[in-house]
Each structure stands twice: as structure tokens, then as C-alpha cells.
Design a protein around this motif. Sequence first.
Motif, PDB file in Angstrom:
ATOM      1  N   PRO A   1      26.296  77.725   4.795  1.00  0.00           N
ATOM      2  CA  PRO A   1      25.055  77.595   5.546  1.00  0.00           C
ATOM      3  C   PRO A   1      24.914  78.710   6.566  1.00  0.00           C
ATOM      4  O   PRO A   1      25.910  79.216   7.077  1.00  0.00           O
ATOM      5  CB  PRO A   1      25.187  76.237   6.229  1.00  0.00           C
ATOM      6  CG  PRO A   1      26.614  75.854   6.153  1.00  0.00           C
ATOM      7  CD  PRO A   1      27.259  76.657   5.071  1.00  0.00           C
TER       8      PRO A   1
ATOM      9  N   LEU B   1      31.548  76.414   7.668  1.00  0.00           N
ATOM     10  CA  LEU B   1      32.143  75.326   8.452  1.00  0.00           C
ATOM     11  C   LEU B   1      33.433  74.867   7.808  1.00  0.00           C
ATOM     12  O   LEU B   1      33.544  74.841   6.608  1.00  0.00           O
ATOM     13  CB  LEU B   1      31.166  74.167   8.534  1.00  0.00           C
ATOM     14  CG  LEU B   1      30.050  74.380   9.534  1.00  0.00           C
ATOM     15  CD1 LEU B   1      28.969  73.345   9.351  1.00  0.00           C
ATOM     16  CD2 LEU B   1      30.603  74.316  10.948  1.00  0.00           C
TER      17      LEU B   1
ATOM     18  N   ILE C   1      26.257  68.596   6.598  1.00  0.00           N
ATOM     19  CA  ILE C   1      26.781  68.076   5.337  1.00  0.00           C
ATOM     20  C   ILE C   1      28.138  68.674   5.024  1.00  0.00           C
ATOM     21  O   ILE C   1      29.077  67.982   4.644  1.00  0.00           O
ATOM     22  CB  ILE C   1      25.796  68.380   4.185  1.00  0.00           C
ATOM     23  CG1 ILE C   1      24.534  67.548   4.383  1.00  0.00           C
ATOM     24  CG2 ILE C   1      26.422  68.075   2.844  1.00  0.00           C
ATOM     25  CD1 ILE C   1      23.406  68.013   3.514  1.00  0.00           C
ATOM     26  N   ALA C   2      28.234  69.985   5.217  1.00  0.00           N
ATOM     27  CA  ALA C   2      29.505  70.655   4.972  1.00  0.00           C
ATOM     28  C   ALA C   2      30.594  70.027   5.840  1.00  0.00           C
ATOM     29  O   ALA C   2      31.722  69.794   5.392  1.00  0.00           O
ATOM     30  CB  ALA C   2      29.372  72.150   5.263  1.00  0.00           C
TER      31      ALA C   2
ATOM     32  N   LYS D   1      31.587  66.418   4.624  1.00  0.00           N
ATOM     33  CA  LYS D   1      32.357  66.523   3.389  1.00  0.00           C
ATOM     34  C   LYS D   1      33.792  66.938   3.678  1.00  0.00           C
ATOM     35  O   LYS D   1      34.735  66.375   3.143  1.00  0.00           O
ATOM     36  CB  LYS D   1      31.688  67.601   2.515  1.00  0.00           C
ATOM     37  CG  LYS D   1      31.566  67.217   1.081  1.00  0.00           C
ATOM     38  CD  LYS D   1      30.492  67.994   0.368  1.00  0.00           C
ATOM     39  CE  LYS D   1      30.774  69.460   0.206  1.00  0.00           C
ATOM     40  NZ  LYS D   1      29.734  70.116  -0.621  1.00  0.00           N
ATOM     41  N   ARG D   2      33.916  67.896   4.582  1.00  0.00           N
ATOM     42  CA  ARG D   2      35.251  68.388   4.890  1.00  0.00           C
ATOM     43  C   ARG D   2      36.081  67.297   5.557  1.00  0.00           C
ATOM     44  O   ARG D   2      37.259  67.141   5.269  1.00  0.00           O
ATOM     45  CB  ARG D   2      35.140  69.604   5.831  1.00  0.00           C
ATOM     46  CG  ARG D   2      36.416  70.402   5.892  1.00  0.00           C
ATOM     47  CD  ARG D   2      36.315  71.505   6.916  1.00  0.00           C
ATOM     48  NE  ARG D   2      36.444  70.976   8.268  1.00  0.00           N
ATOM     49  CZ  ARG D   2      35.964  71.586   9.349  1.00  0.00           C
ATOM     50  NH1 ARG D   2      35.309  72.713   9.231  1.00  0.00           N
ATOM     51  NH2 ARG D   2      36.133  71.059  10.538  1.00  0.00           N
TER      52      ARG D   2
ATOM     53  N   GLN E   1      29.991  76.458  -3.629  1.00  0.00           N
ATOM     54  CA  GLN E   1      30.134  76.220  -2.204  1.00  0.00           C
ATOM     55  C   GLN E   1      29.015  76.953  -1.492  1.00  0.00           C
ATOM     56  O   GLN E   1      28.912  78.168  -1.608  1.00  0.00           O
ATOM     57  CB  GLN E   1      31.472  76.767  -1.719  1.00  0.00           C
ATOM     58  CG  GLN E   1      32.625  75.833  -1.989  1.00  0.00           C
ATOM     59  CD  GLN E   1      32.576  74.610  -1.096  1.00  0.00           C
ATOM     60  OE1 GLN E   1      32.394  74.723   0.103  1.00  0.00           O
ATOM     61  NE2 GLN E   1      32.720  73.427  -1.690  1.00  0.00           N
ATOM     62  N   ARG E   2      28.176  76.211  -0.761  1.00  0.00           N
ATOM     63  CA  ARG E   2      27.140  76.913  -0.017  1.00  0.00           C
ATOM     64  C   ARG E   2      27.690  77.310   1.329  1.00  0.00           C
ATOM     65  O   ARG E   2      28.457  76.578   1.935  1.00  0.00           O
ATOM     66  CB  ARG E   2      25.917  76.018   0.157  1.00  0.00           C
ATOM     67  CG  ARG E   2      25.172  75.847  -1.159  1.00  0.00           C
ATOM     68  CD  ARG E   2      23.897  75.120  -0.959  1.00  0.00           C
ATOM     69  NE  ARG E   2      24.125  73.784  -0.473  1.00  0.00           N
ATOM     70  CZ  ARG E   2      23.573  73.326   0.635  1.00  0.00           C
ATOM     71  NH1 ARG E   2      22.785  74.064   1.354  1.00  0.00           N
ATOM     72  NH2 ARG E   2      23.803  72.094   1.022  1.00  0.00           N
TER      73      ARG E   2
END
Lengths: 360, 334
Positions: free
Chosen positions: A285, A360, B195-196, B199-200, A282-283
Motif C-alpha cells: 500500500p 507494513l 488490512i495488511a 493479516k500480519r 502481495q500489495r
Amino acid sequence: MAERVEAPRGAAPVMLAVEDLARHFDVSRPLLQRLLAGEGRRSLKAVDGVSFEIPRGTTLSLVGESGCGKSTVARLVVGLYRPTRGRIGFDGRALEQARADAAQRRRMQMIFQDPYASLNPRWRVSDIIAEPIRAFGLAPGAAAQRARVAELLTQVGLSPLDGEKFPHEFSGGQRQRISIARALSSNPEFLVCDEPTSALDVSVQAQILNLMKELQARLGLTYLFISHNLAVVRQVSDQIGVMYLGRLVELAAAETLFTAPRHPYTRALMEAIPDLEMTGRQRIPVGGEVPSPIDPPSGCPFHPRCPLVADRCRAEMPRLLPPRGQAGTVVACHAVEEGRDPPPAPAGADQRIGTTATAL
Amino acid sequence: MPPPVLSVRGLRVEFPTRRGVLTALSDVSFDIAPGEVLGVVGESGAGKSMTGAAIIGLLEPPGRIAGGEIRLQGERIDTLPYDRMRRIRGKRIGAIFQDPLTTLNPLYTVGRQLIETMQTHLSLSDREARQRAIGWLEMVGIPAAAQRVDSYPHEFSGGMRQRVVIALALCAEPILVVADEPTTALDVSIQAQIIALLKRLAREKGTAMMLVTHDMGVIAETADRVAVMYAGRIAEIGPVRAVVKAPKHPYSAGLMASIPPLDRKVAHLAGIEGAMPRLSAIPPGCAFNPRCPHVFDRCRRERPELIETGTTRAACWLYDPASERQAPELLRHG
Ligand SMILES: Nc1ncnc2c1ncn2[C@@H]1O[C@H](COP(=O)(O)OP(=O)(O)OP(=O)(O)O)[C@@H](O)[C@H]1O
Ligand SMILES: Nc1ncnc2c1ncn2[C@@H]1O[C@H](COP(=O)(O)OP(=O)(O)O)[C@@H](O)[C@H]1O
Ligand code: SF4
Ligand code: SF4
Ligand SMILES: [Mg+2]
Ligand SMILES: [Mg+2]
């Protein structure tokens, strides 16, 4: 001011030396509006105190996010902008002197990001490539000129017959080859390349990067290479400078930057790159936005986004200093100077260095 | 397996021109399940955006769907009149494009745009809609959302505008999102945030997503399955790990090998020789044959359909047991 970075010992003589370079733009609103709003002139520090040296035959790359001043440095270096402050030396002479002399000017050329916009659509490719040859009087007679154009086209992997065509008849990658042939036509020794592959597909980018490396090896060219793509930069550079809001925050030998990145921003950039390895990691950011360069944060400009921020960072601009035990690198960070940053880890490894980065 | 949210079968798109009809897409077929992200990759001009535009009913004229069908939750949508399709687009399909400025109306506050979109498609009071608008801005990571809701688009940075566009595409709670290069114009640090977020949302809301991009890293991190397009057709389709780590089609393999590695310096990058053909000059047989390092006779004569490769499906004769040549070890096992 920034520490001078010495070129590696025993290395070639310096081709380009930039010292405390700055370029500020006046972005004030019109006088009447300013008077009504009761505000003064506003200046944007696009580049502010940048120093580096590029030894002959090597590549220095500048990386950083949009608006950090990379293209402005490029334009200063080729004389498209005048510096607000600082010095640029080209092969031992002041740039201004060198630019005033056609014989010197032809030694320096620039390749731009957009291979569409930088070629005159109404000219045949052979005329586009021949123009600098004519302007600098490098090939006497039409036959010699034709032969030189054919040689250049071959050198960049095109056919001499392509000279008869117009730019629109080529693909993006081919057009970038034409721009490179044109840049090479004056026998330059130094090329400034501003995002030369950013508009291209990866498959074509690979061809152009290979070509640039091959030409460098064959012709001994010196490059100032600009890109926002760290993986691309790793493939072509000897030295890398990471910029943030008009300043260098880290300058290191290419391999060192990737094996031991030190500045929190450099590490955040590396952490942000999507991972092809699919480790399922898991990055996290780095949070926040790049602040406006018109109104940069106090102290260290990275402090609003930095997981290692401390009081000193908000008050005092960090100087570029070599971190303890890491000669050849300079980093502008109080945490690194104080030795309170976590141990460096190679690119691709987890660079997360704190908990304040927004997940996020 | 739940029934697919989106089902595309034999899609063909044509552009009539003065010099004859150009076929921009042909025989494009795929499904997207609830909560699934399908990545679509390929060089520019491959037909990625065209596929997205056909699905959302926004093909630019004179382009037109000339064959095949598109179904949303089983219902045929490629034949719907413009008005019906427009309602579906806001409510059941959300669209995100590369350039946030073309999607946002510069004259209205972001809050007003969110509220109007929601009220068109969901029955909400003004108060509820405003509350939800703030909620969406928070969801996409806009700081101080309660104040920023009354800002105009130009008051946001590029990254924040793109997040507003995403909120706008999602606020009517569509079951399908078509995102065309949603992060291409953004910096890596902002891209990682977006992107995160996407995806979520797919995971939490069960939204099906078609994600068009040329960035393989983004695909590797986000997609469940990948379709690789070449000259208007699907060259290979399969689970993301198989396509990225052990591509079977020579074109996918070339694309993957072109990506400069971050973790080491290589003397020579693989790349793919040549360039994708123009629509008017697609070679007979396999469209990739002039650039393919494995080309053999049959490739120049017959066009391959998608063939089962064990891990993916690839349009390549090397995987037809009847071919005189079979895939080399390198392609078979990645
Ligand atoms: N002529 C100009 N007048 C006013 N501001 C300018 C001018 N040229 C550049 N700037 C500003 O200077 C800063 C640095 O710009 P520059 O073009 O060097 O960025 P960059 O690092 O090349 O970004 P990108 O990655 O987007 O190309 C930006 O904030 C930009 O808006
Ligand atoms: N209005 C048009 N008329 C004719 N051809 C078009 C038109 N728009 C796009 N095309 C062609 O359709 C093909 C697919 O385009 P597109 O879907 O935009 O590619 P991608 O998104 O994969 O880069 C390209 O060859 C493009 O040149
Ligand atoms: S000086 Fe402070 S805020 Fe700036 S990068 Fe270093 S630790 Fe972070
Ligand atoms: S069908 Fe032939 S030309 Fe096409 S990808 Fe396969 S081997 Fe290459
Ligand atoms: Mg730039
Ligand atoms: Mg596109």
C-alpha cells in the motif's frame, strides 16, 4: 495554469465547461484566539484550479480520496457554492446567468449520496417527486401532474402505487430510485451525482448504476459523477479526473486511465484496491496519510508519499500537461513530463513504481 | 486441526417488540481456528454486526440470546454475567468497530488508554506498559510513536485513529478479534494499510479473527474462510477461494456478480433484484426465494439447512439430491 482539455474531436457540443475553478474556505480561528496565538487568517483550498469539459450526453467522473474536493466541485457546479476564482459555463452561458433563469435552472439537478437525508420524511413520495414539477410549472393540472409522477416512478423501476407511501417505507436502493425520479422530474439534461451508490449494498448499487446508464442512453443525459470507487467509475464514465488535495492530477478518457494510468497517485490508487482475483500478489500500500489541505506540502502536493519524488517536486508545482505520445490525457507530474516514470501498466496489473512506499 | 478458538452453535437472537418477538439471528453456527480469519459478508441488515455483538456480549437491549451457545476455547461465554464477560472482552477478545471515535476516549491520550488497557489485563509496571504502548503504536504504523504516544485522539487523522483502535484491541493480546467493518470509513489507500496489518497480526500472533465487512475485495485478500449471511442466517460458508470464485448459493453468486469489475467495462451489471426482507416479513421456506432466479416449489414451503456442495456448505435446496430440481452447471462449477 492548467492546460485546457479539448473535448474529443467530432464529439457533441460542450454541456459543462469548468475553467480554473477554485473555492477557498476561511477556516481561521476566532479573532481573539488568533491574536493570542499571534497567527493570521487561514484558508483551506478545497478546490484550486480545476478545469474540464463535459460534452453533451457523456459522463465525466471525479475520483479521489476523502477531502480531495470532489463534493466541493459538485456544489460549485450546481451553484450551491460561489467560486473563489474561475469560470463555469453551462451550455454556452455563464453559470450565474443560467442559474438566474428558472427555465435554465430546471435543466440541471443533483443526486446526493444519502438517500435517507435527501428526502423529506413527512411527505408522500408522490409529493416529493411532484415538487419540482410544480415549482417549474411543468405539468398544468392535477391529473397531468399525477400522470407525470406515475411515469417517473415507472421509469426508475418503481410502481405508480408507491407514490402513496412515505420514504421510510422503502429500502435504501428504492429511496435512491426515488431521489433519481425526483431529480428527473424537471426534465433535466445535466445531472450532478455525488456518490449516488456509496451508501448502498453492491447488489443494489448494480441496479442503480444500470438504471443511470439506461436513463442516459434513453434521455441523452449528461453526468458529472463523483465517486471514490474506481471500479464503479470505470462502468459509467467517458472521461475521468483524478483529484488530490483540491487539484486534478490526471484527466483522461476512461479507458485510457485504466489501461495506461500515468500519475503516481493514480497508480497508487489502483494498486490499493483489494484484489478479487486472488492471485496471491502481495500489495504494497502507498504509505502515509492524505496531508491537511490547510497546510498542503510545498511543490507537488503528492511529494511526501510519492515513490518518484525528486528535488524539483518539492519546489515546483507540476502543471497539467499531455504526456509524450499520449494525446487526450493530461497529467500533473514532473516525472511523467521528464519521461522518468516507469511504463504504464493496465489496472489490476502491478502498479508498484518504487520502493519508498511503506510496506507494513 | 487445532481445537477452535471460537465455536458458535445454533445461535439465536431475538428482539421482543410490541408487535411480537422478532428473530434477528437463527441457527448460526461456525468455528474459527487459531490464526484463522473468518470473513462475514452480506447485505446490510443481514445480521453480521448482530453476530459480532452476540459474541462479545454487547447485544443492545432488548436484544437477547434466545438459543444456542458460544464457546471461547471450549468455555461457554454466552451465559456469563456482565462483569465476567467484560473482563474477557478486554483480555481474551478484542473488538474493533467501524467508527474509531466511539471507541477512543477523547479526554485521555492514546498512550494512557493503551497503558490502562494493558495494566488491567496483564501485570506490567508503568515503565513496561509505556514501552509496550509505544511498541504497539509502531506496530500499527504510527510514525514517531515515541512522541505521538502523548497525543490525544483528535490530533490523529481518521486512518491513524483506526490504527490506534486496532492497537487498543490487540494490546492485551487477545486470542480472538471481532472486527466489524474496520476499514469501511477509511480511504482505499489507508484501508490497504490496515488490512495488511490485520493479516500480519493473525499470521504472526495466531490470533483468530472474525472480520465483518460488505467489501468483497477485502474478504478476498484477508479471509481464510467466508460466511455469507442472509436474513439472519448463514446462506453459505466455506473456503474463501470457493465462495468468491465459485459460489454455490444463488445469493452468494448474485452478490459476487454485482461487484463492478476493475479490469473491464461491462454493459450491464448483474445485481440482485429486490431487497432483503425486513425481520418482520421474512418469507416462509427459503428466505431468499422472492429474489432467487432458481426458485422452485420446495423453496417456498421448506427452509433449507446447510447442505454439503462439494466445496462449501450452502443453505439451498438445489444441493439436496432429494429435490426435484438440481443446481445448474453454472452454479455447480462456477
Ligand atoms: N463549508 C466548508 N468550510 C470549510 N471547509 C470545507 C467546507 N466544505 C468542505 N471543506 C473542506 O474542503 C475539502 C474538500 O471537501 P469535499 O467535501 O469537497 O471533499 P470530498 O472529496 O467530497 O470528500 P469525501 O470523499 O469525503 O466526500 C475538505 O478538506 C473539507 O474539509
Ligand atoms: N434494536 C433493534 N431492534 C430490532 N431490530 C434490530 C435492532 N437492531 C438491529 N435490528 C435488526 O437486526 C437485523 C440485523 O442487523 P445487523 O446485525 O446490524 O445487520 P448487518 O450488520 O448485517 O448490517 C436487521 O434487520 C436490523 O434491522
Ligand atoms: S511531481 Fe514529483 S512528487 Fe509529484 S507525483 Fe510527480 S514525481 Fe511524484
Ligand atoms: S433454496 Fe430455492 S429459493 Fe432458496 S436459494 Fe436455493 S434455489 Fe433459491
Ligand atoms: Mg464528498
Ligand atoms: Mg453492520
